[in-house]
Write a protein that holds these residues in place. Structure first.
Motif, PDB file in Angstrom:
ATOM      1  N   HIS A 134      -6.178  12.391 -65.930  1.00  0.00           N
ATOM      2  CA  HIS A 134      -5.617  12.055 -67.238  1.00  0.00           C
ATOM      3  C   HIS A 134      -6.731  11.898 -68.270  1.00  0.00           C
ATOM      4  O   HIS A 134      -6.644  12.456 -69.373  1.00  0.00           O
ATOM      5  CB  HIS A 134      -4.776  10.779 -67.153  1.00  0.00           C
ATOM      6  CG  HIS A 134      -4.192  10.380 -68.469  1.00  0.00           C
ATOM      7  ND1 HIS A 134      -4.778   9.430 -69.268  1.00  0.00           N
ATOM      8  CD2 HIS A 134      -3.096  10.837 -69.141  1.00  0.00           C
ATOM      9  CE1 HIS A 134      -4.063   9.298 -70.377  1.00  0.00           C
ATOM     10  NE2 HIS A 134      -3.045  10.138 -70.320  1.00  0.00           N
ATOM     11  N   ALA A 135      -7.751  11.165 -67.921  1.00  0.00           N
ATOM     12  CA  ALA A 135      -8.861  10.966 -68.865  1.00  0.00           C
ATOM     13  C   ALA A 135      -9.532  12.292 -69.214  1.00  0.00           C
ATOM     14  O   ALA A 135      -9.818  12.578 -70.387  1.00  0.00           O
ATOM     15  CB  ALA A 135      -9.880   9.998 -68.270  1.00  0.00           C
ATOM     16  N   TYR A 141      -8.304  15.481 -68.925  1.00  0.00           N
ATOM     17  CA  TYR A 141      -7.435  16.400 -69.662  1.00  0.00           C
ATOM     18  C   TYR A 141      -7.122  15.894 -71.064  1.00  0.00           C
ATOM     19  O   TYR A 141      -6.930  16.694 -71.991  1.00  0.00           O
ATOM     20  CB  TYR A 141      -6.157  16.711 -68.882  1.00  0.00           C
ATOM     21  CG  TYR A 141      -6.400  17.774 -67.853  1.00  0.00           C
ATOM     22  CD1 TYR A 141      -6.527  19.110 -68.228  1.00  0.00           C
ATOM     23  CD2 TYR A 141      -6.550  17.455 -66.513  1.00  0.00           C
ATOM     24  CE1 TYR A 141      -6.783  20.093 -67.289  1.00  0.00           C
ATOM     25  CE2 TYR A 141      -6.811  18.437 -65.573  1.00  0.00           C
ATOM     26  CZ  TYR A 141      -6.926  19.744 -65.970  1.00  0.00           C
ATOM     27  OH  TYR A 141      -7.197  20.733 -65.049  1.00  0.00           O
ATOM     28  N   ARG A 142      -7.081  14.583 -71.246  1.00  0.00           N
ATOM     29  CA  ARG A 142      -6.884  14.062 -72.597  1.00  0.00           C
ATOM     30  C   ARG A 142      -8.034  14.493 -73.506  1.00  0.00           C
ATOM     31  O   ARG A 142      -7.817  14.947 -74.631  1.00  0.00           O
ATOM     32  CB  ARG A 142      -6.737  12.539 -72.561  1.00  0.00           C
ATOM     33  CG  ARG A 142      -6.047  12.000 -73.804  1.00  0.00           C
ATOM     34  CD  ARG A 142      -5.753  10.542 -73.701  1.00  0.00           C
ATOM     35  NE  ARG A 142      -7.040   9.845 -73.753  1.00  0.00           N
ATOM     36  CZ  ARG A 142      -7.247   8.629 -73.314  1.00  0.00           C
ATOM     37  NH1 ARG A 142      -6.283   7.965 -72.748  1.00  0.00           N
ATOM     38  NH2 ARG A 142      -8.413   8.069 -73.414  1.00  0.00           N
ATOM     39  N   GLU A 156      -7.910  18.516 -73.854  1.00  0.00           N
ATOM     40  CA  GLU A 156      -6.828  18.983 -74.715  1.00  0.00           C
ATOM     41  C   GLU A 156      -7.014  18.537 -76.154  1.00  0.00           C
ATOM     42  O   GLU A 156      -6.631  19.264 -77.083  1.00  0.00           O
ATOM     43  CB  GLU A 156      -5.481  18.566 -74.131  1.00  0.00           C
ATOM     44  CG  GLU A 156      -5.205  19.340 -72.842  1.00  0.00           C
ATOM     45  CD  GLU A 156      -3.991  18.885 -72.064  1.00  0.00           C
ATOM     46  OE1 GLU A 156      -3.186  18.076 -72.576  1.00  0.00           O
ATOM     47  OE2 GLU A 156      -3.834  19.358 -70.917  1.00  0.00           O
ATOM     48  N   ALA A 157      -7.629  17.389 -76.366  1.00  0.00           N
ATOM     49  CA  ALA A 157      -7.943  16.967 -77.741  1.00  0.00           C
ATOM     50  C   ALA A 157      -8.950  17.928 -78.363  1.00  0.00           C
ATOM     51  O   ALA A 157      -8.827  18.303 -79.537  1.00  0.00           O
ATOM     52  CB  ALA A 157      -8.479  15.534 -77.754  1.00  0.00           C
ATOM     53  N   GLU A 201      -1.105  22.843 -70.935  1.00  0.00           N
ATOM     54  CA  GLU A 201      -1.219  21.424 -71.259  1.00  0.00           C
ATOM     55  C   GLU A 201      -0.802  20.561 -70.071  1.00  0.00           C
ATOM     56  O   GLU A 201       0.266  20.748 -69.493  1.00  0.00           O
ATOM     57  CB  GLU A 201      -0.334  21.127 -72.474  1.00  0.00           C
ATOM     58  CG  GLU A 201      -0.490  19.733 -73.001  1.00  0.00           C
ATOM     59  CD  GLU A 201       0.339  19.538 -74.262  1.00  0.00           C
ATOM     60  OE1 GLU A 201       1.479  19.046 -74.140  1.00  0.00           O
ATOM     61  OE2 GLU A 201      -0.168  19.887 -75.339  1.00  0.00           O
ATOM     62  N   VAL A 219      -1.545  16.816 -69.958  1.00  0.00           N
ATOM     63  CA  VAL A 219      -1.450  15.378 -70.219  1.00  0.00           C
ATOM     64  C   VAL A 219      -0.030  14.836 -70.082  1.00  0.00           C
ATOM     65  O   VAL A 219       0.168  13.822 -69.390  1.00  0.00           O
ATOM     66  CB  VAL A 219      -2.088  15.013 -71.582  1.00  0.00           C
ATOM     67  CG1 VAL A 219      -1.785  13.566 -71.971  1.00  0.00           C
ATOM     68  CG2 VAL A 219      -3.607  15.227 -71.516  1.00  0.00           C
ATOM     69  N   GLU A 258       0.893  11.978 -67.307  1.00  0.00           N
ATOM     70  CA  GLU A 258       1.426  10.680 -67.725  1.00  0.00           C
ATOM     71  C   GLU A 258       2.754  10.383 -67.028  1.00  0.00           C
ATOM     72  O   GLU A 258       2.993   9.244 -66.603  1.00  0.00           O
ATOM     73  CB  GLU A 258       1.567  10.636 -69.248  1.00  0.00           C
ATOM     74  CG  GLU A 258       0.216  10.567 -69.940  1.00  0.00           C
ATOM     75  CD  GLU A 258       0.301  10.585 -71.455  1.00  0.00           C
ATOM     76  OE1 GLU A 258       1.392  10.873 -72.016  1.00  0.00           O
ATOM     77  OE2 GLU A 258      -0.741  10.326 -72.091  1.00  0.00           O
ATOM     78  N   ARG A 295      -1.036   2.317 -67.943  1.00  0.00           N
ATOM     79  CA  ARG A 295      -2.200   2.318 -68.842  1.00  0.00           C
ATOM     80  C   ARG A 295      -3.024   1.033 -68.696  1.00  0.00           C
ATOM     81  O   ARG A 295      -4.244   1.063 -68.830  1.00  0.00           O
ATOM     82  CB  ARG A 295      -1.770   2.507 -70.289  1.00  0.00           C
ATOM     83  CG  ARG A 295      -1.430   3.940 -70.655  1.00  0.00           C
ATOM     84  CD  ARG A 295      -0.918   4.013 -72.103  1.00  0.00           C
ATOM     85  NE  ARG A 295      -0.790   5.315 -72.666  1.00  0.00           N
ATOM     86  CZ  ARG A 295       0.021   6.284 -72.277  1.00  0.00           C
ATOM     87  NH1 ARG A 295       0.767   6.108 -71.220  1.00  0.00           N
ATOM     88  NH2 ARG A 295       0.089   7.427 -72.894  1.00  0.00           N
ATOM     89  N   GLU A 314     -16.287  15.358 -74.951  1.00  0.00           N
ATOM     90  CA  GLU A 314     -16.189  14.956 -76.353  1.00  0.00           C
ATOM     91  C   GLU A 314     -17.400  15.443 -77.146  1.00  0.00           C
ATOM     92  O   GLU A 314     -17.290  15.794 -78.318  1.00  0.00           O
ATOM     93  CB  GLU A 314     -16.030  13.443 -76.461  1.00  0.00           C
ATOM     94  CG  GLU A 314     -14.670  12.976 -75.945  1.00  0.00           C
ATOM     95  CD  GLU A 314     -14.556  11.480 -75.769  1.00  0.00           C
ATOM     96  OE1 GLU A 314     -15.603  10.775 -75.796  1.00  0.00           O
ATOM     97  OE2 GLU A 314     -13.422  10.999 -75.591  1.00  0.00           O
TER      98      GLU A 314
END
Length: 185
Positions: free
Chosen positions: A96-97, A99-100, A103-104, A124, A126, A130, A142, A159
């Motif tokens: 999750h972390a 792909y978040r 995808e961002a 996609e 995420v 989730e 979360r 990032e």
């Protein structure tokens, strides 16, 4: 193998070491670095990187790492269905972390018109991750899951480089190919 978990109150088996493989160092760059370090004026290459398909180069360059990963107890338990629920939930939390962040970065490239058709909404992950975490951990997932330091480092790297299309493409190719198809194409 050490015991730890990213979920409070749960224990799962985790490997003591996680390998992060960096793809992208070309034979030409290696030869250039060698030539510069040794004052060599003519660089001889057996082949140009452009003549070697990327998929073949990735497969050959990562074969040993893939085989090591496939023999790890964590992956063996995952593949044969013996991974405890908490271990699978931990894996989903790490994905999750990742792909978040990935995808961002893709969304930013699309918004800037700089994606060159390399960002695919069909891939996609995420929302599905989730939904999995809600099912596996509960509505409060979360607050209950934690991101491991190695995952946080990888997310920071995504990032850092995600707005650069070639670097985004390298990470997206590796993640989607590895996670969604087990590297089998």
């Amino acid at each position: 193998m050490q015991k730890s978990s990213t979920m409070e109150g749960a224990t799962a088996q985790w490997p003591e070491r996680i390998w992060v493989v960096r793809h992208g160092q070309s034979a030409g760059n290696v030869a250039r670095d060698h030539a510069e370090a040794n004052n060599i004026t003519l660089i001889e290459l057996e082949h140009r990187d452009a003549d070697v398909p990327l998929s073949a180069a990735l497969r050959a360059g990562t074969r040993a790492d893939h085989e090591d990963a496939e023999r790890s107890p964590f992956v063996e338990h995952l593949v044969d269905g013996r991974l405890p629920l908490a271990g699978y939930a931990d894996l989903a939390a790490q994905q999750h972390a990742v792909y978040r962040a990935l995808e961002a970065a893709g969304d930013r490239l699309v918004a800037a018109g700089a994606d060159a058709g390399l960002v695919f909404a069909e891939l996609e992950r995420v929302p599905a991750i989730e939904a999995d975490l809600t099912y596996l951990v509960g509505d409060d997932w979360r607050a209950r899951v934690r991101v491991l330091p190695a995952t946080a480092d990888y997310v920071a790297r995504l990032e850092e480089v995600g707005d650069d299309l070639p670097r985004y493409a390298a990470h997206a190719y590796t993640r989607y190919l590895g996670d969604l198809s087990g590297g089998q194409v």
